[in-house]
Design a protein around this motif. Structure first.
Motif, PDB file in Angstrom:
ATOM      1  N   LEU A   1       0.824  -1.205   0.000  1.00 42.12           N
ATOM      2  CA  LEU A   1       0.000   0.000   0.000  1.00 42.12           C
ATOM      3  C   LEU A   1       0.861   1.260   0.000  1.00 42.12           C
ATOM      4  O   LEU A   1       0.558   2.222  -0.706  1.00 42.12           O
ATOM      5  CB  LEU A   1      -0.939   0.020   1.219  1.00 42.12           C
ATOM      6  N   ALA A   2       1.918   1.253   0.798  1.00 41.26           N
ATOM      7  CA  ALA A   2       2.812   2.414   0.835  1.00 41.26           C
ATOM      8  C   ALA A   2       3.447   2.637  -0.532  1.00 41.26           C
ATOM      9  O   ALA A   2       3.470   3.761  -1.041  1.00 41.26           O
ATOM     10  CB  ALA A   2       3.884   2.231   1.907  1.00 41.26           C
TER      11      ALA A   2
ATOM     12  N   LYS B   1       6.193   5.304   4.536  1.00 46.33           N
ATOM     13  CA  LYS B   1       5.598   4.340   5.459  1.00 46.33           C
ATOM     14  C   LYS B   1       5.097   5.018   6.733  1.00 46.33           C
ATOM     15  O   LYS B   1       4.041   4.657   7.251  1.00 46.33           O
ATOM     16  CB  LYS B   1       6.582   3.221   5.772  1.00 46.33           C
ATOM     17  N   GLN B   2       5.829   6.020   7.220  1.00 46.19           N
ATOM     18  CA  GLN B   2       5.400   6.727   8.425  1.00 46.19           C
ATOM     19  C   GLN B   2       4.094   7.484   8.164  1.00 46.19           C
ATOM     20  O   GLN B   2       3.234   7.586   9.038  1.00 46.19           O
ATOM     21  CB  GLN B   2       6.469   7.721   8.897  1.00 46.19           C
ATOM     22  N   GLU B   3       3.957   8.015   6.949  1.00 49.76           N
ATOM     23  CA  GLU B   3       2.759   8.758   6.587  1.00 49.76           C
ATOM     24  C   GLU B   3       1.544   7.816   6.518  1.00 49.76           C
ATOM     25  O   GLU B   3       0.467   8.150   7.006  1.00 49.76           O
ATOM     26  CB  GLU B   3       2.989   9.443   5.241  1.00 49.76           C
ATOM     27  N   LEU B   4       1.729   6.644   5.935  1.00 49.38           N
ATOM     28  CA  LEU B   4       0.652   5.669   5.877  1.00 49.38           C
ATOM     29  C   LEU B   4       0.303   5.180   7.278  1.00 49.38           C
ATOM     30  O   LEU B   4      -0.877   5.086   7.637  1.00 49.38           O
ATOM     31  CB  LEU B   4       1.028   4.484   4.973  1.00 49.38           C
TER      32      LEU B   4
ATOM     33  N   THR C   1      -3.504   5.187  11.777  1.00 54.78           N
ATOM     34  CA  THR C   1      -3.274   5.251  13.233  1.00 54.78           C
ATOM     35  C   THR C   1      -2.625   3.983  13.794  1.00 54.78           C
ATOM     36  O   THR C   1      -3.166   3.332  14.690  1.00 54.78           O
ATOM     37  CB  THR C   1      -4.570   5.590  14.014  1.00 54.78           C
ATOM     38  N   ILE C   2      -1.464   3.685  13.249  1.00 59.33           N
ATOM     39  CA  ILE C   2      -0.640   2.601  13.784  1.00 59.33           C
ATOM     40  C   ILE C   2       0.662   3.246  14.271  1.00 59.33           C
ATOM     41  O   ILE C   2       1.462   3.712  13.454  1.00 59.33           O
ATOM     42  CB  ILE C   2      -0.348   1.510  12.733  1.00 59.33           C
TER      43      ILE C   2
ATOM     44  N   LEU D   1       3.867  -0.748  14.737  1.00 61.42           N
ATOM     45  CA  LEU D   1       4.246  -1.126  13.372  1.00 61.42           C
ATOM     46  C   LEU D   1       5.469  -2.038  13.400  1.00 61.42           C
ATOM     47  O   LEU D   1       5.520  -3.046  12.685  1.00 61.42           O
ATOM     48  CB  LEU D   1       4.513   0.123  12.534  1.00 61.42           C
ATOM     49  N   ASN D   2       6.414  -1.706  14.249  1.00 65.37           N
ATOM     50  CA  ASN D   2       7.614  -2.529  14.389  1.00 65.37           C
ATOM     51  C   ASN D   2       7.259  -3.937  14.896  1.00 65.37           C
ATOM     52  O   ASN D   2       7.773  -4.937  14.380  1.00 65.37           O
ATOM     53  CB  ASN D   2       8.613  -1.846  15.325  1.00 65.37           C
TER      54      ASN D   2
END
Length: 160
Positions: A58-59, A66-69, A74-75, A80-81
């Motif tokens: 998706l990113a 990835k940070q924006e997605l 809201t993860i 996420l890690n």
């Protein structure tokens, strides 16, 4: 010797059938991002938790960092890690990823396949959404439905 009309037409049809080669269709948006498009398979996938690879796809497809997605769905970074190590998202995270994918897919359709225009629209304040950015409206079902409703109205030329 003369051929009857039926034999002649049959010969033409047969020769055209032999020449027919199916055209390979490009992968659908859903296939590209690794999410079932609808139905029982989709429901089960979301309940079980989407594979972590969906996030990366998706990113990449949406041209988002990835940070924006992760922020849009809201993860938090630590979660996420953990999900990257586990290989799977939980049901709620999967639901938000699906909502983002649905909004992104509908936005691509709105912009007739122009992914860059779709990305720009998602990141820009939109009057029809109270000057909010569509990408900021993925975390709740109500907001997501508002974005999808607006996209539907725009596709049909209803601006108010």
């Amino acid at each position: 010797m003369t051929l009857s009309f039926d034999i002649y037409v049959g010969f033409i049809v047969m020769s055209q059938m032999q020449a027919f080669k199916p055209v390979k269709q490009p992968a659908s948006f859903w296939q590209q991002v690794g999410i079932p498009s609808r139905g029982v398979t989709l429901y089960e996938s979301v309940h079980k938790g989407l594979d972590f690879g969906v996030f990366d796809k998706l990113a990449k497809h949406s041209k988002l960092e990835k940070q924006e997605l992760a922020s849009a769905v809201t993860i938090p970074p630590a979660t996420l890690n953990r999900r990257s190590k586990a290989g799977r998202f939980n049901k709620d995270e999967s639901d938000r990823l699906y909502r983002f994918a649905e909004i992104f897919n509908q936005t691509i359709n709105l912009f007739e396949g122009d992914i860059l225009a779709a990305c720009e629209w998602l990141k820009s304040p939109v009057v029809g959404l109270g000057n909010r950015r569509p990408i900021d409206m993925v975390s709740t079902t109500a907001e997501s439905e508002g974005v999808l409703n607006l996209i539907g109205r725009l596709e049909h030329g209803v601006f108010s």
